[in-house]
Write a protein that holds these residues in place. Structure first.
Motif, short mmCIF file in Angstrom:
data_model
loop_
_atom_site.label_atom_id
_atom_site.label_comp_id
_atom_site.label_asym_id
_atom_site.label_seq_id
_atom_site.Cartn_x
_atom_site.Cartn_y
_atom_site.Cartn_z
N ILE A 96 184.20 32.70 11.59
CA ILE A 96 185.61 32.30 11.45
C ILE A 96 185.99 32.45 9.98
O ILE A 96 185.87 31.53 9.17
N ILE A 97 186.44 33.64 9.63
CA ILE A 97 186.74 34.02 8.25
C ILE A 97 188.17 34.55 8.18
O ILE A 97 188.56 35.42 8.97
N GLU A 98 188.95 34.03 7.26
CA GLU A 98 190.33 34.50 7.06
C GLU A 98 190.46 35.07 5.65
O GLU A 98 190.67 34.32 4.69
N PRO A 99 190.33 36.38 5.49
CA PRO A 99 190.51 36.98 4.16
C PRO A 99 191.97 36.87 3.73
O PRO A 99 192.88 37.13 4.51
N LEU A 100 192.18 36.50 2.48
CA LEU A 100 193.53 36.45 1.92
C LEU A 100 193.80 37.67 1.07
O LEU A 100 194.93 38.09 0.90
N SER A 101 192.74 38.22 0.49
CA SER A 101 192.82 39.41 -0.35
C SER A 101 191.40 39.90 -0.55
O SER A 101 190.46 39.38 0.06
#
Length: 357
Positions: A96-101
């Protein structure tokens, strides 16, 4: 209660350059365009920051502040490759990973059993592995909610971490400046201050109805954040909200005719970028951005469900009326993309822009 880690790489682009070119390590450096070409700083190392150099600053201004600043051209392909290495490390602890940049991401480690289930120990382990495998340092924030994890990751930079436990939230937010809340920019912060609101404690005593009346839906968000609440889950499949391109001009331009000469290339690049990254998405608005030579900027936008060169031209004409004699140093065009609900209601693909070039 979730366990969320926000990982933020330390001066990422500059750190990669210092790693690959050791002769730069003891010098103030910035990744960005050349000053004689109206370049802008992408990021800089901490030595440069001591002189007041910051991201998004013009290279010319940065060199005035720090004459010994070394300007380094960016190597985006290298930064992307290293970012993939870092994300592979994240995946060892959670899916569960949410890259922002390229240089920051949220991780939900609520159900991870490694490190005895301790998010604090996991953050330390992740940072250690990043350093051992890439030679780069990262900072981390650990909290039960997203926005506090992001704020926390900035509190012990560089190469540190900060933990906000569930029972610390109430005390932590009381003294938290509202300008520290993600999404509260300079304009919103000033407007809040005009209402006598500078900290979360101030908002806690302020009527919610008045806050929503003054700030719309974002007033509700500010009220929730002031009490340390953030129900947003980590989104591994984060939906892109916009696509845009812009160019910093070699010299200031002043007339509509000059701007119109620049626009076709920008629109062509925008169309190509949409075909690569948002081919199956409908749009809901078009936007023109102008930055003047005093570094103030303006935008004009209009709702639209299909790309229109004529609409961009109309928005440009309106935006340039705000110049008031100022030169124009940057032009940009972008589109807002419809959200998933709209996508589900209408799966018609965005048609390719027919450019009259």
């Amino acid at each position: 209660m979730r366990k969320i880690i926000h990982i933020d790489m330390d001066c990422y682009f500059a750190a990669v350059e210092m790693r690959d070119f050791p002769e730069l390590r003891d010098k103030p450096i910035a990744v960005g365009g050349r000053s004689d070409r109206r370049g802008v700083i992408s990021t800089c190392n901490y030595q440069a920051r001591e002189f007041g150099v910051r991201s998004a600053m013009s290279s010319h201004q940065a060199l005035l502040l720090c004459p010994d600043l070394v300007l380094v051209p960016g190597r985006m392909s290298v930064y992307k490759d290293v970012s993939q290495q870092i994300r592979e490390i994240f995946s060892r602890y959670t899916s569960i990973i949410e890259p922002l940049s390229l240089d920051e991401a949220y991780l939900d480690v609520t159900d991870t059993e490694q490190c005895q289930g301790s998010a604090t120990l996991m953050a330390q382990a992740i940072r250690d592995e990043i350093f051992n495998e890439t030679g780069l340092t990262a900072s981390a924030g650990i909290a039960p909610v997203k926005f506090l994890a992001k704020i926390a990751s900035d509190l012990n930079k560089p190469n540190g971490q900060f933990v906000i436990t569930p029972n610390q939230i109430d005390e932590f937010v009381k003294t938290l400046p509202l300008k520290s809340i993600p999404g509260v920019g300079k304009v919103t912060a000033k407007k809040l201050l005009d209402h006598g609101l500078s900290t979360c404690a101030d908002v806690q005593q302020f009527p919610k109805a008045k806050l929503v009346a003054a700030f719309g839906k974002f007033g509700h968000v500010i009220h929730e954040r002031a009490f340390g609440r953030d129900e947003r889950a980590i989104s591994p499949n984060r939906v892109r909200k916009s696509v845009g391109v812009e160019t910093t001009l070699a010299k200031d331009i002043y007339t509509l005719a000059q701007c119109q000469q620049v626009m076709p290339q920008l629109i062509q690049e925008l169309s190509a970028r949409m075909q690569r990254s948002a081919k199956e998405r409908k749009i809901h608005k078009q936007v023109v951005k102008i930055k003047f030579n005093d570094f103030k900027q303006t935008t004009m936008e209009h709702r639209s469900d299909e790309l229109s060169v004529n609409l961009f031209s109309s928005l440009l004409s309106e935006a340039i009326q705000r110049a008031n004699g100022r030169g124009i140093r940057l032009l940009g065009v972008s589109v807002g993309l419809a959200d998933e609900t709209v996508m589900q209601q209408d799966s018609q693909a965005v048609s390719q822009l027919d450019l009259p070039l």
